[in-house]
Motif scaffolding. Structure first.
Motif, PDB file in Angstrom:
ATOM      1  N   PHE A   1       5.799  10.731 -13.059  1.00  0.00           N
ATOM      2  CA  PHE A   1       5.451   9.419 -12.269  1.00  0.00           C
ATOM      3  C   PHE A   1       5.856   8.333 -13.148  1.00  0.00           C
ATOM      4  CE2 PHE A   1       2.050  12.610  -9.975  1.00  0.00           C
ATOM      5  CZ  PHE A   1       2.777  11.889  -8.913  1.00  0.00           C
ATOM      6  N   ARG A   2       6.188   7.555 -12.693  1.00  0.00           N
ATOM      7  CA  ARG A   2       6.094   6.255 -13.350  1.00  0.00           C
ATOM      8  C   ARG A   2       5.550   4.876 -12.615  1.00  0.00           C
ATOM      9  NH1 ARG A   2      11.884   7.357 -12.194  1.00  0.00           N
ATOM     10  NH2 ARG A   2      10.512   9.724 -12.921  1.00  0.00           N
ATOM     11  N   HIS A   3       5.555   3.825 -12.822  1.00  0.00           N
ATOM     12  CA  HIS A   3       5.255   2.327 -12.658  1.00  0.00           C
ATOM     13  C   HIS A   3       6.590   1.555 -12.147  1.00  0.00           C
ATOM     14  CE1 HIS A   3       0.403   3.472 -12.649  1.00  0.00           C
ATOM     15  NE2 HIS A   3       0.578   3.913 -13.419  1.00  0.00           N
ATOM     16  N   TRP A   4       6.158   1.447 -11.014  1.00  0.00           N
ATOM     17  CA  TRP A   4       8.106   0.702 -10.991  1.00  0.00           C
ATOM     18  C   TRP A   4       7.621  -0.944 -11.126  1.00  0.00           C
ATOM     19  CZ3 TRP A   4      12.088   3.634 -10.933  1.00  0.00           C
ATOM     20  CH2 TRP A   4      12.324   4.716 -10.403  1.00  0.00           C
ATOM     21  N   GLU A   5       8.497  -1.647 -11.248  1.00  0.00           N
ATOM     22  CA  GLU A   5       8.583  -2.959 -11.507  1.00  0.00           C
ATOM     23  C   GLU A   5       9.082  -3.558 -10.599  1.00  0.00           C
ATOM     24  OE1 GLU A   5       9.661  -6.249 -14.992  1.00  0.00           O
ATOM     25  OE2 GLU A   5      10.561  -4.167 -14.572  1.00  0.00           O
ATOM     26  N   THR A   6       8.691  -4.932  -9.145  1.00  0.00           N
ATOM     27  CA  THR A   6       8.413  -5.543  -8.198  1.00  0.00           C
ATOM     28  C   THR A   6       9.224  -6.537  -8.813  1.00  0.00           C
ATOM     29  OG1 THR A   6       7.017  -7.469  -8.819  1.00  0.00           O
ATOM     30  CG2 THR A   6       6.186  -4.868  -7.927  1.00  0.00           C
ATOM     31  N   PRO A   7      10.693  -6.656  -8.161  1.00  0.00           N
ATOM     32  CA  PRO A   7      11.815  -8.202  -8.601  1.00  0.00           C
ATOM     33  C   PRO A   7      10.754  -9.096  -8.443  1.00  0.00           C
ATOM     34  CG  PRO A   7      11.601  -7.400  -6.052  1.00  0.00           C
ATOM     35  CD  PRO A   7      11.048  -6.987  -6.569  1.00  0.00           C
ATOM     36  N   GLY A   8       9.616  -9.362  -8.557  1.00  0.00           N
ATOM     37  CA  GLY A   8       9.056 -10.917  -9.431  1.00  0.00           C
ATOM     38  C   GLY A   8       8.538 -10.230 -10.267  1.00  0.00           C
TER      39      GLY A   8
ATOM     40  N   LEU B   1       6.194  -7.820 -11.538  1.00  0.00           N
ATOM     41  CA  LEU B   1       5.273  -7.223 -11.261  1.00  0.00           C
ATOM     42  C   LEU B   1       4.800  -5.687 -11.632  1.00  0.00           C
ATOM     43  CD1 LEU B   1       2.915  -9.704  -8.883  1.00  0.00           C
ATOM     44  CD2 LEU B   1       2.668  -9.657 -11.195  1.00  0.00           C
ATOM     45  N   ARG B   2       4.057  -5.077 -12.456  1.00  0.00           N
ATOM     46  CA  ARG B   2       3.748  -3.238 -12.713  1.00  0.00           C
ATOM     47  C   ARG B   2       2.707  -3.158 -11.339  1.00  0.00           C
ATOM     48  NH1 ARG B   2       0.394  -0.021 -14.512  1.00  0.00           N
ATOM     49  NH2 ARG B   2       0.965   1.964 -15.966  1.00  0.00           N
ATOM     50  N   MET B   3       3.669  -2.466 -10.512  1.00  0.00           N
ATOM     51  CA  MET B   3       2.848  -1.773  -9.525  1.00  0.00           C
ATOM     52  C   MET B   3       1.554  -0.784 -10.416  1.00  0.00           C
ATOM     53  SD  MET B   3       6.128  -0.491  -6.884  1.00  0.00           S
ATOM     54  CE  MET B   3       5.258  -0.854  -5.445  1.00  0.00           C
TER      55      MET B   3
END
Length: 214
Positions: free
Chosen positions: A47-54, A56-58
Motif C-alpha cells: 500500500f502507498r499514498h498517491w500524490e494528486t496532480p495538485g 496533495l497526499r491522498m
C-alpha cells in the motif's frame, strides 16, 4: 441527500439507479479467501499514498492487481502496466477476484465482464474519497464493481454532474456495488471513515474496485 436503510446479508439485489445495483452481503461467504488474496497482492505491491496532480497526499492508501494499475502523481491520473515504486508489473489478478467481479457484474445485469485492473484501497479512520468520476478508462461500456470489506462506510452516489443530489449508501462487510450503462460516469465517493473495530480487519476498511481499463 437520501439514505437507504441497511439490509441483511440475505437481501436480494437493490437497484439504486438506472444501471446501478447494490448487492448486500454478496461477497460475505468469500471474505477470508478475499483477505488472503489481498495480503498476497500487497506483499508484492505494498500500500502507498498517491500524490494528486495538485501535490496533495491522498488519505486512502492504494495498491493494484491485474494487467494494469491506477496511479497518480504530479503528471496526472492514469493506468500503468508497472508499479512505479518497483518498476515491476503489478501482481496478477487472482482467479478468485476475477470470478467475484464477473459474478457480481452478471448479478447486476452486466454479463461477460472481464476486468483487467483491480484497485485495492485501504481506509483508516478519517480517510475519505471525494466525489469524482471514473474517467481514466478507455472502455466506458464495462461496469465498475466495488467490494467492501471491514469497517462500515458511507458510499456517496451522485449524478452526472458534481452538483447533482447524492444518495448515501451505508455499506458493510461483504457488500458489493455495481454501476455501468447510464450510471457509468456518475459521481461517487466515500465519506470519512469512522473509528471502529471489525472482527477480521480491526480498525480499517478494504475496498476492491474492478475495472476494464484498456
Amino acid at each position: 441527500m437520501a439514505t437507504l436503510a441497511l439490509f441483511d446479508d440475505s437481501s436480494p439485489p437493490q437497484p439504486i439507479a438506472d444501471g446501478a445495483v447494490w448487492l448486500p452481503g454478496f461477497a460475505l461467504a468469500q471474505d477470508r479467501a478475499l483477505l488472503a488474496a489481498i495480503e498476497a497482492i500487497t506483499a508484492v505491491a505494498p500500500f502507498r499514498h498517491w500524490e494528486t496532480p495538485g501535490g496533495l497526499r491522498m488519505s486512502v492508501a492504494m495498491s493494484n492487481a491485474g494487467d494494469c494499475g491506477w496511479v497518480s502523481d504530479r503528471r496526472g491520473y492514469r493506468y500503468d502496466t508497472c508499479d512505479p515504486l518497483s518498476g515491476q508489473p503489478w501482481p496478477a489478478l487472482p482467479p478468485l477476484l476475477r470470478e467475484l467481479a464477473r459474478d457480481a457484474a452478471a448479478a447486476a445485469g452486466f454479463p461477460a465482464f472481464a476486468p483487467d485492473a483491480c484497485l485495492v484501497n485501504r481506509y483508516l479512520p478519517g480517510a475519505k474519497l471525494s466525489l469524482h468520476q471514473d474517467r481514466d478508462e478507455r472502455d466506458f461500456t464495462a461496469p465498475i464493481v466495488s467490494v467492501s470489506l471491514g469497517l462500515p462506510a458511507v458510499f456517496q452516489f451522485g449524478g452526472l454532474k458534481r452538483a447533482d443530489p447524492v444518495l448515501r449508501l451505508p455499506l458493510t462487510h461483504g457488500d458489493v456495488v455495481v454501476w455501468g450503462g447510464a450510471s457509468r460516469l456518475r459521481f461517487h465517493g466515500v465519506l470519512a471513515l469512522k473509528a471502529g473495530h471489525h472482527p477480521l480487519l480491526g480498525a480499517q476498511r478494504l475496498n476492491l474496485t474492478f475495472r476494464r481499463a484498456r
